[in-house]
Structure formats: structure tokens, C-alpha cells
Enzyme design. Sequence first.
Site, PDB file in Angstrom:
ATOM      1  N   ARG A 248       1.105  -0.866  -0.110  1.00  0.00           N
ATOM      2  CA  ARG A 248       0.203   0.138   0.138  1.00  0.00           C
ATOM      3  C   ARG A 248       1.516   1.170  -0.384  1.00  0.00           C
ATOM      4  O   ARG A 248       2.019   1.615   0.789  1.00  0.00           O
ATOM      5  CB  ARG A 248      -0.446  -0.454   0.709  1.00  0.00           C
TER       6      ARG A 248
ATOM      7  N   ARG B  90      -2.365  11.008   1.905  1.00  0.00           N
ATOM      8  CA  ARG B  90      -3.416  11.383   2.977  1.00  0.00           C
ATOM      9  C   ARG B  90      -3.533  12.589   2.263  1.00  0.00           C
ATOM     10  O   ARG B  90      -2.854  13.763   1.774  1.00  0.00           O
ATOM     11  CB  ARG B  90      -2.090  11.781   4.628  1.00  0.00           C
TER      12      ARG B  90
ATOM     13  N   ARG C  30      19.396  -6.892   5.193  1.00  0.00           N
ATOM     14  CA  ARG C  30      19.874  -6.005   4.568  1.00  0.00           C
ATOM     15  C   ARG C  30      20.459  -5.283   5.506  1.00  0.00           C
ATOM     16  O   ARG C  30      19.964  -5.008   6.938  1.00  0.00           O
ATOM     17  CB  ARG C  30      19.074  -5.097   3.730  1.00  0.00           C
TER      18      ARG C  30
ATOM     19  N   ARG D 248      19.198   9.096   3.865  1.00  0.00           N
ATOM     20  CA  ARG D 248      19.453   9.879   4.607  1.00  0.00           C
ATOM     21  C   ARG D 248      20.196  10.758   5.551  1.00  0.00           C
ATOM     22  O   ARG D 248      21.184  10.415   6.244  1.00  0.00           O
ATOM     23  CB  ARG D 248      18.491   9.444   5.639  1.00  0.00           C
TER      24      ARG D 248
ATOM     25  N   TYR E 164      11.091  -7.788  11.770  1.00  0.00           N
ATOM     26  CA  TYR E 164      11.382  -6.713  12.562  1.00  0.00           C
ATOM     27  C   TYR E 164      10.047  -5.870  12.821  1.00  0.00           C
ATOM     28  O   TYR E 164       8.836  -6.866  12.777  1.00  0.00           O
ATOM     29  CB  TYR E 164      11.177  -5.891  10.772  1.00  0.00           C
TER      30      TYR E 164
ATOM     31  N   ASP F 173       8.898  -3.099  15.541  1.00  0.00           N
ATOM     32  CA  ASP F 173       9.452  -1.469  15.396  1.00  0.00           C
ATOM     33  C   ASP F 173       8.995  -1.465  17.890  1.00  0.00           C
ATOM     34  O   ASP F 173       8.777  -2.794  18.038  1.00  0.00           O
ATOM     35  CB  ASP F 173       7.833  -0.984  15.432  1.00  0.00           C
TER      36      ASP F 173
HETATM   37  P1  FDA Z   1      18.628  -5.230  19.682  1.00  0.00           P
HETATM   38  O1  FDA Z   1      19.107  -5.689  18.162  1.00  0.00           O
HETATM   39  O2  FDA Z   1      18.307  -3.493  20.260  1.00  0.00           O
HETATM   40  O3  FDA Z   1      19.097  -6.150  21.022  1.00  0.00           O
HETATM   41  C1  FDA Z   1      19.901  -7.608  20.798  1.00  0.00           C
HETATM   42  C2  FDA Z   1      20.887  -7.129  21.740  1.00  0.00           C
HETATM   43  O4  FDA Z   1      22.131  -8.114  21.616  1.00  0.00           O
HETATM   44  C3  FDA Z   1      21.988  -6.645  20.795  1.00  0.00           C
HETATM   45  O5  FDA Z   1      22.465  -5.588  22.117  1.00  0.00           O
HETATM   46  C4  FDA Z   1      23.883  -7.141  20.642  1.00  0.00           C
HETATM   47  O6  FDA Z   1      24.315  -6.876  21.177  1.00  0.00           O
HETATM   48  C5  FDA Z   1      23.121  -8.454  21.628  1.00  0.00           C
HETATM   49  N1  FDA Z   1      23.610  -9.953  21.561  1.00  0.00           N
HETATM   50  C6  FDA Z   1      23.388 -10.235  20.028  1.00  0.00           C
HETATM   51  N2  FDA Z   1      24.843 -11.622  20.147  1.00  0.00           N
HETATM   52  C7  FDA Z   1      24.972 -11.630  21.742  1.00  0.00           C
HETATM   53  C8  FDA Z   1      25.516 -12.230  21.768  1.00  0.00           C
HETATM   54  N3  FDA Z   1      26.141 -13.723  21.838  1.00  0.00           N
HETATM   55  N4  FDA Z   1      26.240 -12.495  23.267  1.00  0.00           N
HETATM   56  C9  FDA Z   1      25.754 -11.057  23.842  1.00  0.00           C
HETATM   57  N5  FDA Z   1      25.025 -10.507  23.838  1.00  0.00           N
HETATM   58  C10 FDA Z   1      24.448 -10.288  22.462  1.00  0.00           C
HETATM   59  N6  FDA Z   1      11.111   1.211  15.466  1.00  0.00           N
HETATM   60  C11 FDA Z   1      10.570   2.219  16.386  1.00  0.00           C
HETATM   61  O7  FDA Z   1       9.305   1.710  17.059  1.00  0.00           O
HETATM   62  N7  FDA Z   1      11.028   3.575  15.944  1.00  0.00           N
HETATM   63  C12 FDA Z   1      11.618   3.919  14.974  1.00  0.00           C
HETATM   64  O8  FDA Z   1      12.002   4.981  14.800  1.00  0.00           O
HETATM   65  C13 FDA Z   1      12.644   2.333  14.771  1.00  0.00           C
HETATM   66  N8  FDA Z   1      13.946   3.383  14.144  1.00  0.00           N
HETATM   67  C14 FDA Z   1      14.736   1.897  13.635  1.00  0.00           C
HETATM   68  C15 FDA Z   1      16.089   2.525  12.724  1.00  0.00           C
HETATM   69  C16 FDA Z   1      16.839   1.089  12.074  1.00  0.00           C
HETATM   70  C17 FDA Z   1      17.693   0.966  11.193  1.00  0.00           C
HETATM   71  C18 FDA Z   1      16.446  -0.150  12.701  1.00  0.00           C
HETATM   72  C19 FDA Z   1      16.955  -1.387  12.247  1.00  0.00           C
HETATM   73  C20 FDA Z   1      15.467  -0.463  13.926  1.00  0.00           C
HETATM   74  C21 FDA Z   1      14.493   1.258  14.005  1.00  0.00           C
HETATM   75  N9  FDA Z   1      12.967  -0.031  14.995  1.00  0.00           N
HETATM   76  C22 FDA Z   1      12.357   1.178  15.381  1.00  0.00           C
HETATM   77  C23 FDA Z   1      13.243  -0.809  15.519  1.00  0.00           C
HETATM   78  C24 FDA Z   1      13.811  -0.637  17.057  1.00  0.00           C
HETATM   79  O9  FDA Z   1      15.615  -1.330  16.805  1.00  0.00           O
HETATM   80  C25 FDA Z   1      13.874  -2.585  17.625  1.00  0.00           C
HETATM   81  O10 FDA Z   1      12.002  -2.659  17.680  1.00  0.00           O
HETATM   82  C26 FDA Z   1      14.593  -2.566  18.863  1.00  0.00           C
HETATM   83  O11 FDA Z   1      15.235  -2.993  18.825  1.00  0.00           O
HETATM   84  C27 FDA Z   1      14.375  -4.718  19.625  1.00  0.00           C
HETATM   85  O12 FDA Z   1      15.070  -4.361  20.197  1.00  0.00           O
HETATM   86  P2  FDA Z   1      15.726  -6.500  20.605  1.00  0.00           P
HETATM   87  O13 FDA Z   1      16.153  -6.158  21.968  1.00  0.00           O
HETATM   88  O14 FDA Z   1      14.676  -7.164  19.995  1.00  0.00           O
HETATM   89  O15 FDA Z   1      16.793  -5.707  19.416  1.00  0.00           O
END
Ligand code: FDA
Length: 370
Positions: A170, A174, A247, A278, A346, A348
Amino acid sequence: MSSYDLLVVGSGLFGAIIAHEARAEGKTVLVVEKRDHIGGNCYTEEVDGIHVHKYGAHIFRTSDKSIWEYVEQFCEFNNFVNSPVANYKGELYNMPFNMNTFHALWGVVTPDEARAKIEEQRVACENPRNLEEHVLSLVGRDVYEKLVKGYTEKQWGKPCTELPPSIMRRIPLRMIYDNNYFNDRYQGIPIGGYTAVLEKMLEGCEVRLSTDYLADKEALDALASQVVYTGTLDSYFDYRFGPLEYRSLRFEHERLDVENYQGVAVMNFNDRETPYTRIIEHKHFEFGTQPTTVISREYPQEWTVGIEPFYPMEDAENRARFERYRELAEGEEKVRFGGRLGEYRYYDMQDTVKSALAKYAAWFGGNGVR
Ligand code: FDA
């Protein structure tokens, strides 16, 4: 005897909420984090009093009051509203596509005039075979050429003629003069930055930074009776069925001796030639008045094992591979998997909060979102 009730692998939003909920029930919690800081991708670093979103712009938003109130336990939100600007070769357009955008594109003033212009531009196509045909059939040539094509091709590293229509099922148009990017009821940035929020969530837990769980799994497992793992699922199983593909992004952060660089927090660069998608100017997330500024250019890039994973590739091959890993994960007795990496989704931040609370309740009892 285990020294901790729970070991949480990863100090991102998901892991921090699991850790917080466990502490709130009096459990002892050890958190291990392979980076040298807490917070996962929500981490913000303070530079000249500006909270720099080191892993991309993070704007918290939700229409779910219980999620908003849950996070408000840990911070106060400001009244930031995301109103990004699209820059196409120096021409500026408001996002999301709304009456301001249509006025700048065509000089139209009323919604009827905008609709007529879109209708005139649309290229009818019943069964679009690729993203280009799909978008042209929805919004026509000008919006596609100036605002969709270059940005999307940079983001995915492929021409739109080779991308599936499913990437943008979609395209919300707006028909009002409203530049608020999101439709959610609640939106804002935590005053004081995200790292402070995550610190509060982790209060009372032991946190070990620069500790890779997979490099010392046996010894760390022995320390706790239960484990919640929020790292990548394929790495946990040593890539047995091949890697789950992503990606990726590369960020170029720059501190500048100017007070205001671009006048908006998020400016998209929608032409194909500018190599980044950006520029984020972090101070504008918090209405900063510092004499200096910090900007970050965001470059999409190919992903291979070892590079930061950002956006999961939502194709059939990777979904099928994920299912095979998920079956293996279900067979693990002591370790449970969650978060954007553990679930290969993915998410949020609002989805992450919801998922962490629901999973905590399912795994360890409790009420889920409260
Ligand atoms: P996250 O990746 O944050 O944490 C996982 C942790 O585990 C990391 O610190 C990593 O280092 C650690 N880890 C991994 N393997 C390990 C190991 N073997 N030993 C020890 N530690 C380990 N959402 C939103 O609501 N608004 C927004 O504007 C955005 N913007 C945005 C921009 C971009 C570029 C991305 C990619 C994502 C967003 N998001 C977002 C989404 C948001 O980033 C997401 O919801 C959270 O970071 C997810 O949190 P997690 O804890 O699941 O993963």
C-alpha cells in the site's frame, strides 16, 4: 547450584524488559551483552549534550495505551512529531505523501484536484510483475520517479524492476495537509535519551558488557537455571542451515560546529545519485539549542555474516530457513528465544515491548501487558 535465576543474553529493549520483569518478581538476573554498551539498537550516546541515535533514528510510537504507559514508567516522553522532508535534487517535499506534497509537485490546492492529478498520472496495470509497475499503477509517474524510485533502489540495492510489488503493498496517500509521518495516538522521544530508559529497566541486574555468550556458552549457561537469548537464531545453531539474510546499514556520524545544519530531524535523499538515503540531525529530536550539532548519514549496504544485521529479508527462502531453525529452538530445554534477532522479524519498539511482555508471561507467568 546456579548463581542466578535467569541469564538474559542481549541488553536491547527485549532483553531489558525480560530482565526488568524478572527482577520485579524478585528473581536474580545476569545480563550479558557482546557490545561495550547496553541498549541494543535503541542505544543513544551523548555528544555535546545531544543524544545521538547511533543505530538509526528511533521514534517511539504506539496507539496502545498500555504499551505507552508501560514505557512511561521508565521515562517522560517529549512531544516530538516525526515530519521528515524528502530532498529530490534540491526540490523539497513533505512526507508522508499528503496535500503539502501534492501542492509542491503540481500546484494543486484541493483534494479533488490532487486525486484528479494522480488519476491522470496512473499507469493502469492489472497484474504488476515488479515494484515499478505496481507503484506506477498506484500513484503515477511523478511520485514514483521523484519520491519512490531512487530511495527504494538505494535501500534494497536493486532496480525497482527487479523488486517484488510486495515491498510496498500500500502507499498511503493522505488527502489532508498533515506532515505527521505516523498515525499513532502516542508519539515521542524519551527525555534524556534511550540509554537512560534501558539503564532504568536494567536496575538491580548484574550486567556484563563485551561478553559474547556464544563464545563462552557452557560456562555462562551453568550460572543460571533459565536463559533468554535475544541474539541471532542462526548463529546460536552455528549456521547449520545457512545464514538468515539481512539488509544492513552503515552510519557516518559527524559533529559540526554549526547550530542548525538542516532544520529537521530526518531528511531523506530520494534521488539515485546521492549515496546515502537519509541524514539525521539528532538535536531536533529533542528541540536542542546547543551551539553545535551531530548529523548521521545512513548508507544501505549488503549484509554478510559478521556485519550488523538490520532488516530481515522477507523472502520465501529465508522464511523457510527460519522455520527450520525455529523447530530446533523449540527443542532447546533451558534456552528461550526472543526479540527481533531471535525471531528474525522487523519489530518496531512497540512490537518489541508487546512481544517481551507476552513472552515473559508465557514463559514465567505474569500478566503480559499491564
Ligand atoms: P536489539 O538488536 O536492539 O538487541 C539485541 C542485543 O543482543 C544487542 O545489544 C546485541 O549486541 C546483543 N547480542 C546479540 N548476540 C549476542 C551474543 N551472542 N552475546 C551477547 N549479546 C548479544 N522502532 C521504532 O519503534 N521506531 C523507530 O523509529 C525505529 N527505528 C529503527 C531504525 C533502524 C535503522 C532499525 C534497524 C530499527 C528501528 N526500530 C525502530 C526498531 C528497534 O530498533 C527494535 O524494535 C529494537 O531495537 C529491538 O530490540 P531487541 O532487543 O529485540 O534487539
